[in-house]
Design a protein around this motif. Structure first.
Motif, PDB file in Angstrom:
ATOM      1  N   ARG A 195       0.803  -1.211   0.000  1.00 59.02           N
ATOM      2  CA  ARG A 195       0.000   0.000   0.000  1.00 59.02           C
ATOM      3  C   ARG A 195       0.850   1.281   0.000  1.00 59.02           C
ATOM      4  O   ARG A 195       0.705   2.141   0.867  1.00 59.02           O
ATOM      5  CB  ARG A 195      -0.962   0.010   1.190  1.00 59.02           C
ATOM      6  N   PRO A 196       1.758   1.424  -0.961  1.00 56.08           N
ATOM      7  CA  PRO A 196       2.516   2.680  -1.022  1.00 56.08           C
ATOM      8  C   PRO A 196       1.589   3.849  -1.322  1.00 56.08           C
ATOM      9  O   PRO A 196       0.604   3.708  -2.039  1.00 56.08           O
ATOM     10  CB  PRO A 196       3.503   2.437  -2.167  1.00 56.08           C
ATOM     11  N   ASP A 197       1.906   4.987  -0.757  1.00 50.99           N
ATOM     12  CA  ASP A 197       1.126   6.187  -1.076  1.00 50.99           C
ATOM     13  C   ASP A 197       1.408   6.637  -2.502  1.00 50.99           C
ATOM     14  O   ASP A 197       0.522   7.166  -3.179  1.00 50.99           O
ATOM     15  CB  ASP A 197       1.477   7.304  -0.091  1.00 50.99           C
ATOM     16  N   TYR A 198       2.647   6.443  -2.932  1.00 55.59           N
ATOM     17  CA  TYR A 198       3.046   6.761  -4.297  1.00 55.59           C
ATOM     18  C   TYR A 198       3.971   5.656  -4.790  1.00 55.59           C
ATOM     19  O   TYR A 198       4.863   5.208  -4.063  1.00 55.59           O
ATOM     20  CB  TYR A 198       3.805   8.092  -4.360  1.00 55.59           C
ATOM     21  N   LEU A 199       3.773   5.233  -6.022  1.00 57.59           N
ATOM     22  CA  LEU A 199       4.690   4.286  -6.649  1.00 57.59           C
ATOM     23  C   LEU A 199       5.027   4.805  -8.036  1.00 57.59           C
ATOM     24  O   LEU A 199       4.127   5.089  -8.840  1.00 57.59           O
ATOM     25  CB  LEU A 199       4.080   2.896  -6.745  1.00 57.59           C
ATOM     26  N   ALA A 200       6.310   4.967  -8.303  1.00 60.95           N
ATOM     27  CA  ALA A 200       6.766   5.431  -9.608  1.00 60.95           C
ATOM     28  C   ALA A 200       7.592   4.338 -10.262  1.00 60.95           C
ATOM     29  O   ALA A 200       8.329   3.612  -9.594  1.00 60.95           O
ATOM     30  CB  ALA A 200       7.606   6.700  -9.454  1.00 60.95           C
ATOM     31  N   VAL A 201       7.459   4.222 -11.579  1.00 63.95           N
ATOM     32  CA  VAL A 201       8.259   3.233 -12.308  1.00 63.95           C
ATOM     33  C   VAL A 201       8.516   3.741 -13.720  1.00 63.95           C
ATOM     34  O   VAL A 201       7.615   4.245 -14.384  1.00 63.95           O
ATOM     35  CB  VAL A 201       7.563   1.850 -12.336  1.00 63.95           C
ATOM     36  N   HIS A 202       9.756   3.646 -14.139  1.00 60.77           N
ATOM     37  CA  HIS A 202      10.109   3.914 -15.531  1.00 60.77           C
ATOM     38  C   HIS A 202      10.061   2.589 -16.277  1.00 60.77           C
ATOM     39  O   HIS A 202      10.527   1.569 -15.775  1.00 60.77           O
ATOM     40  CB  HIS A 202      11.504   4.537 -15.623  1.00 60.77           C
ATOM     41  N   GLY A 203       9.510   2.586 -17.489  1.00 62.40           N
ATOM     42  CA  GLY A 203       9.234   1.344 -18.191  1.00 62.40           C
ATOM     43  C   GLY A 203      10.383   0.737 -18.960  1.00 62.40           C
ATOM     44  O   GLY A 203      10.238  -0.355 -19.513  1.00 62.40           O
ATOM     45  N   TYR A 204      11.566   1.389 -18.997  1.00 57.90           N
ATOM     46  CA  TYR A 204      12.573   0.954 -19.965  1.00 57.90           C
ATOM     47  C   TYR A 204      13.506  -0.132 -19.445  1.00 57.90           C
ATOM     48  O   TYR A 204      14.455  -0.519 -20.140  1.00 57.90           O
ATOM     49  CB  TYR A 204      13.389   2.149 -20.468  1.00 57.90           C
ATOM     50  N   LYS A 205      13.241  -0.640 -18.257  1.00 66.81           N
ATOM     51  CA  LYS A 205      14.093  -1.721 -17.747  1.00 66.81           C
ATOM     52  C   LYS A 205      13.311  -3.032 -17.769  1.00 66.81           C
ATOM     53  O   LYS A 205      13.029  -3.579 -18.820  1.00 66.81           O
ATOM     54  CB  LYS A 205      14.630  -1.349 -16.375  1.00 66.81           C
ATOM     55  N   TRP A 206      12.970  -3.556 -16.608  1.00 70.98           N
ATOM     56  CA  TRP A 206      12.308  -4.866 -16.545  1.00 70.98           C
ATOM     57  C   TRP A 206      10.936  -4.875 -17.219  1.00 70.98           C
ATOM     58  O   TRP A 206      10.414  -5.939 -17.542  1.00 70.98           O
ATOM     59  CB  TRP A 206      12.159  -5.303 -15.091  1.00 70.98           C
ATOM     60  N   MET A 207      10.359  -3.701 -17.446  1.00 72.40           N
ATOM     61  CA  MET A 207       9.048  -3.656 -18.097  1.00 72.40           C
ATOM     62  C   MET A 207       9.154  -3.626 -19.618  1.00 72.40           C
ATOM     63  O   MET A 207       8.141  -3.592 -20.310  1.00 72.40           O
ATOM     64  CB  MET A 207       8.246  -2.475 -17.569  1.00 72.40           C
ATOM     65  N   LEU A 208      10.401  -3.603 -20.142  1.00 77.95           N
ATOM     66  CA  LEU A 208      10.674  -3.874 -21.550  1.00 77.95           C
ATOM     67  C   LEU A 208      10.189  -2.802 -22.514  1.00 77.95           C
ATOM     68  O   LEU A 208      10.150  -3.017 -23.726  1.00 77.95           O
ATOM     69  CB  LEU A 208      10.063  -5.236 -21.954  1.00 77.95           C
ATOM     70  N   CYS A 209       9.825  -1.631 -21.995  1.00 85.31           N
ATOM     71  CA  CYS A 209       9.269  -0.556 -22.826  1.00 85.31           C
ATOM     72  C   CYS A 209      10.382   0.358 -23.353  1.00 85.31           C
ATOM     73  O   CYS A 209      11.493   0.370 -22.822  1.00 85.31           O
ATOM     74  CB  CYS A 209       8.301   0.287 -22.006  1.00 85.31           C
ATOM     75  N   PRO A 210      10.096   1.150 -24.375  1.00 84.43           N
ATOM     76  CA  PRO A 210      11.047   2.184 -24.783  1.00 84.43           C
ATOM     77  C   PRO A 210      11.233   3.216 -23.668  1.00 84.43           C
ATOM     78  O   PRO A 210      10.337   3.449 -22.856  1.00 84.43           O
ATOM     79  CB  PRO A 210      10.385   2.821 -26.009  1.00 84.43           C
TER      80      PRO A 210
END
Length: 302
Positions: A195-210
């Motif tokens: 239950r984080p109040d905020y969660l940020a993630v950039h997609g270019y690593k394990w999420m395989l996105c550009p």
């Protein structure tokens, strides 16, 4: 669900390389490159439909919501973790902000900028190369408004004890900001438990996105408190207008959406589809075992 062999077949680079650098950047999946190539061809020959391209970011919000198991209204579209952190920083009440001293700079510098506005920034030094959970907990008190931390830190691979930190922040009434860039897509994150109040993630690593695709997830209540860092034509409810005012922020976290770099988001959709075809808990078991095997054999090899 895709098997490991079926998943690997989406990555031609694995026919040539043993790839160990996904925490920096993975090779492209076939579907990602095909989506980008199709868009580039349409652009090249003047057959592009920008309105179709513009649907990709919102579609990615739906995919990430499914991946996290939360409502779409809780997710804002970002360009980087630094943008997500700066957006949250702009919205915080006064108080202390706790951050490990060796945090990645995208989850460090946005908070340090708040010293100019009167916030107290407390940096937790590493001990023996690692940031200790007990040191973070000891620094929390009722003056603390936010703890910012990476789920996994790429400098050493250390995984934060998010459950312990969630309990500790709850006890003092502080918010928890988690950067999941080094974990989401390979390690299972139970949003219902952490239950984080905020969660940020950039997609270019394990999420395989550009590169250039990132997301900020928050709670329904805090979503309405967010102040857009870069308000634009994308910061209102659809259908989006173009000229004149007034500015009426979108409902939910979408109020903080920023104008998208279309090609990045076009490539993100097939990448997210791949992840949604995997069993997250099985992926974590598989990858943790691979890491343990590699470590053991590396030690054996001296």
């Amino acid at each position: 669900m895709l098997s490991s062999e079926q998943f690997r077949a989406h990555f031609p680079a694995l026919q040539r390389h043993v790839w160990l650098d996904t925490p920096a950047s993975p090779p492209a999946a076939l579907g990602v490159v095909r989506a980008l190539q199709s868009a580039l061809d349409a652009w090249l020959y003047g057959e592009l439909d920008w309105t179709e391209w513009d649907r990709a970011p919102a579609a990615s919000r739906s995919s990430v919501a499914r991946l996290l198991g939360i409502a779409e209204e809780r997710i804002a579209l970002m360009g980087s973790v630094a943008e997500a952190a700066a957006t949250v920083a702009k919205s915080l009440p006064p108080g202390r902000i706790i951050v490990p001293a060796q945090e990645f700079r995208s989850n460090l510098f946005p908070w340090q900028q708040l010293e100019r506005t009167g916030h107290e920034i407390v940096l937790i030094p590493a001990r023996d190369g690692h940031t200790r959970t007990e040191d973070i907990v000891a620094a929390l008190d009722t003056r603390t408004v936010l703890l910012a931390i990476s789920d996994v830190l790429s400098i050493d691979g250390h995984r934060a004890d998010l459950m312990a930190l969630r309990q500790a922040t709850n006890e003092v009434g502080a918010r928890l900001f988690v950067d999941a860039t080094q974990s989401l897509g390979v390690l299972h994150l139970d949003m219902g438990k952490v239950r984080p109040d905020y969660l940020a993630v950039h997609g270019y690593k394990w999420m395989l996105c550009p590169r250039g695709t990132a997301w900020l997830a928050t709670t329904p209540k805090l979503a309405e408190e967010l102040v857009p860092l870069l308000p634009s034509w994308k910061s209102t409810d659809p259908p989006h207008g173009y000229f004149g005012g007034p500015f009426v922020p979108a409902r939910g976290a979408a109020r903080c959406d920023t104008s998208p770099a279309w090609l990045s988001w076009i490539g993100a959709l097939p990448a997210l589809d791949l992840l949604l075809d995997l069993d997250a808990e099985q992926v974590e078991r598989h990858c943790v075992q691979l890491a343990a095997d590699f470590r053991a054999r590396a030690i054996d090899a001296g």
